[in-house]
Write a protein that holds these residues in place. Structure first.
Motif, mmCIF file in Angstrom:
data_model
loop_
_atom_site.group_PDB
_atom_site.id
_atom_site.type_symbol
_atom_site.label_atom_id
_atom_site.label_comp_id
_atom_site.label_asym_id
_atom_site.label_seq_id
_atom_site.Cartn_x
_atom_site.Cartn_y
_atom_site.Cartn_z
ATOM 1 N N ARG A 178 0.804 -1.313 0.065
ATOM 2 C CA ARG A 178 -0.113 0.157 -0.151
ATOM 3 C C ARG A 178 0.904 1.277 -0.160
ATOM 4 N NH1 ARG A 178 -3.845 -2.733 3.799
ATOM 5 N NH2 ARG A 178 -5.781 -3.076 2.582
ATOM 6 N N MET A 209 3.877 1.589 -1.337
ATOM 7 C CA MET A 209 4.578 1.751 -2.602
ATOM 8 C C MET A 209 3.698 2.084 -3.617
ATOM 9 S SD MET A 209 6.985 -1.824 -2.477
ATOM 10 C CE MET A 209 7.528 -1.444 -4.208
ATOM 11 N N LEU A 210 2.331 1.846 -3.670
ATOM 12 C CA LEU A 210 1.645 2.094 -4.658
ATOM 13 C C LEU A 210 0.453 2.767 -4.262
ATOM 14 C CD1 LEU A 210 1.016 -1.535 -6.227
ATOM 15 C CD2 LEU A 210 2.581 0.202 -6.839
ATOM 16 N N PRO A 252 5.968 7.342 -1.806
ATOM 17 C CA PRO A 252 6.397 6.176 -0.877
ATOM 18 C C PRO A 252 7.313 6.718 0.274
ATOM 19 C CG PRO A 252 6.783 5.773 -3.446
ATOM 20 C CD PRO A 252 6.320 7.185 -3.195
ATOM 21 N N SER A 300 4.076 -4.719 -15.512
ATOM 22 C CA SER A 300 3.095 -3.509 -15.291
ATOM 23 C C SER A 300 2.877 -2.766 -16.619
ATOM 24 C CB SER A 300 3.489 -2.748 -14.078
ATOM 25 O OG SER A 300 4.774 -2.319 -14.234
ATOM 26 N N PHE A 344 9.687 11.104 -9.169
ATOM 27 C CA PHE A 344 9.516 9.606 -8.612
ATOM 28 C C PHE A 344 10.767 9.241 -7.922
ATOM 29 C CE2 PHE A 344 9.979 5.264 -8.872
ATOM 30 C CZ PHE A 344 9.254 4.766 -7.921
ATOM 31 N N TRP A 365 8.388 -0.263 -11.027
ATOM 32 C CA TRP A 365 7.614 0.307 -9.833
ATOM 33 C C TRP A 365 6.961 1.721 -10.236
ATOM 34 C CZ3 TRP A 365 10.309 1.946 -4.717
ATOM 35 C CH2 TRP A 365 9.351 2.326 -3.948
ATOM 36 N N PHE A 366 7.740 2.662 -10.977
ATOM 37 C CA PHE A 366 7.220 3.831 -11.496
ATOM 38 C C PHE A 366 5.827 3.717 -12.447
ATOM 39 C CE2 PHE A 366 7.122 6.765 -15.049
ATOM 40 C CZ PHE A 366 6.620 8.046 -14.509
ATOM 41 N N ARG A 390 3.028 2.739 -10.618
ATOM 42 C CA ARG A 390 2.107 3.788 -9.759
ATOM 43 C C ARG A 390 1.348 4.567 -10.980
ATOM 44 N NH1 ARG A 390 3.436 5.473 -4.766
ATOM 45 N NH2 ARG A 390 3.143 7.677 -5.586
ATOM 46 N N GLN A 391 1.799 4.717 -12.078
ATOM 47 C CA GLN A 391 1.434 5.279 -13.221
ATOM 48 C C GLN A 391 0.205 4.849 -13.554
ATOM 49 O OE1 GLN A 391 2.132 8.834 -13.742
ATOM 50 N NE2 GLN A 391 3.362 8.203 -11.875
ATOM 51 N N LEU A 417 -2.013 2.920 -11.870
ATOM 52 C CA LEU A 417 -2.929 2.925 -10.590
ATOM 53 C C LEU A 417 -3.289 1.430 -10.466
ATOM 54 C CD1 LEU A 417 -5.402 5.972 -11.738
ATOM 55 C CD2 LEU A 417 -3.202 5.830 -10.244
ATOM 56 N N SER A 421 -3.973 -1.336 -8.237
ATOM 57 C CA SER A 421 -4.350 -1.419 -6.786
ATOM 58 C C SER A 421 -3.283 -2.434 -5.855
ATOM 59 C CB SER A 421 -5.440 -2.059 -6.706
ATOM 60 O OG SER A 421 -5.800 -3.372 -6.922
#
Length: 329
Positions: free
Chosen positions: A103, A105-106, A111, A142, A294, A312-313, A316-317, A319, A321
């Motif tokens: 949670r 991290m995302l 973060p 991702s 970021f 990871w970036f 996050r972009q 979205l 969950s």
């Protein structure tokens, strides 16, 4: 707990003092974390419904594990399993706190640092770092892999970092058997008065980024900006009828020519800009700006971990969950 007992339990809340209320709040938060992680792992078992050892779908309940997970026994191979068997979190004793790290991290907010998160969760900083590596491995897919319509491509750069490397220590200790590192440590350039190379040197690592107007995003670390490297990275993901928008890098023009794409060059040398108002690379420039925001907080991650930070970036972009990422683990 029976319904009558639960009502009496709620009524006793009025008798609590502020310190007791805070203790109860902390306890309820911890129980909620554990319950949520437990339900997610149990749902994974219900969805797959197969033995992770042999693939047989015949099973029977076989008690519960020490951590309160439902255990099953396969009627085929006679082995027992639960929702965590063969998963990446099978050896993690606190899946509830592992979910809290996901949670963080995302989440919407930036973060937390590893030390901040360790203090908040009451864990060791090395545990948080190890869990982050596990989560980053789960985020490796991702990036999107299909781009169509107007597609913008460009590259951004990350300064090479050998953070955590022992190469200079080994060289100082045994210069005859250990090779001399190819460059000084970054802080030594100012300390010794050595001028750094300007522009794009070999210490700037390229990251290829791709976006389209439908919202698909992709970022990947590439070795260089050669024609073959760019073509190998873009050919599997860009549709044959796409319109390519890029800067004046020759590799993009070469790729568009080989694949037969309509290509619009944005910027470049004077007189060579031939893009229209609807063909631009503003979306990808915005993505680069968000990437810089970021990555800045990590003070230059080690280059060997850079692909994971890029994934990871993008997660996050996109979205993704936290619960979805928890299921991947």
């Amino acid at each position: 707990m029976q319904a009558h007992d639960f009502r009496q339990f709620l009524e006793r809340f009025h008798d609590l003092n502020p310190a007791q209320i805070e203790d109860a709040r902390t306890k309820i938060r911890d129980v909620r974390r554990k319950t949520e992680a437990l339900s997610e792992i149990e749902s994974r078992t219900e969805q797959e419904h197969k033995c992770p050892h042999c693939g047989d779908d015949r099973r029977q309940k076989w008690g519960r594990t020490r951590t309160k997970f439902q255990r099953y026994r396969c009627l085929g191979c006679q082995k027992t399993f639960c929702g965590r068997t063969t998963s990446k979190i099978r050896h993690i004793h606190r899946p509830d706190l592992f979910l809290e790290v996901i949670r963080d991290m995302l989440g919407i907010r930036a973060p937390s640092s590893i030390r901040q998160l360790a203090n908040r969760l009451g864990l060791d900083k090395h545990t948080i770092w190890r869990w982050r590596l596990i989560i980053i491995q789960g985020l490796s897919d991702s990036s999107d892999d299909q781009f169509s319509g107007i597609v913008e491509v460009d590259e951004t750069y990350q300064k090479e970092s050998r953070k955590g490397s022992r190469e200079w220590v080994r060289y100082k200790r045994d210069p005859l058997n250990s090779p001399k590192p190819p460059r000084l440590r970054w802080y030594e350039y100012n300390k010794l008065g050595v001028k750094m190379q300007r522009g794009l040197s070999q210490w700037q690592l390229p990251i290829l980024t791709v976006v389209d107007r439908g919202g698909a995003k992709r970022a990947q670390r590439i070795a260089d900006r050669a024609n073959a490297t760019i073509q190998k990275a873009l050919d599997p993901v860009i549709a044959a009828d796409a319109v390519l928008c890029s800067d004046a890098l020759r590799a993009y023009g070469h790729f568009a020519q080989v694949k037969g794409l309509e290509h619009f060059v944005v910027g470049g040398a004077k007189g060579k800009a031939r893009a229209m108002a609807s063909h631009h690379i503003q979306n990808i420039n915005s993505l680069h700006s968000r990437y810089e925001d970021f990555i800045r907080q990590f003070k230059g991650p080690a280059s060997k971990y850079l692909p994971g930070y890029v994934d990871w970036f993008i997660a996050r972009q996109s979205l993704i969950s936290p619960l979805e990422a928890f299921r991947w683990a």
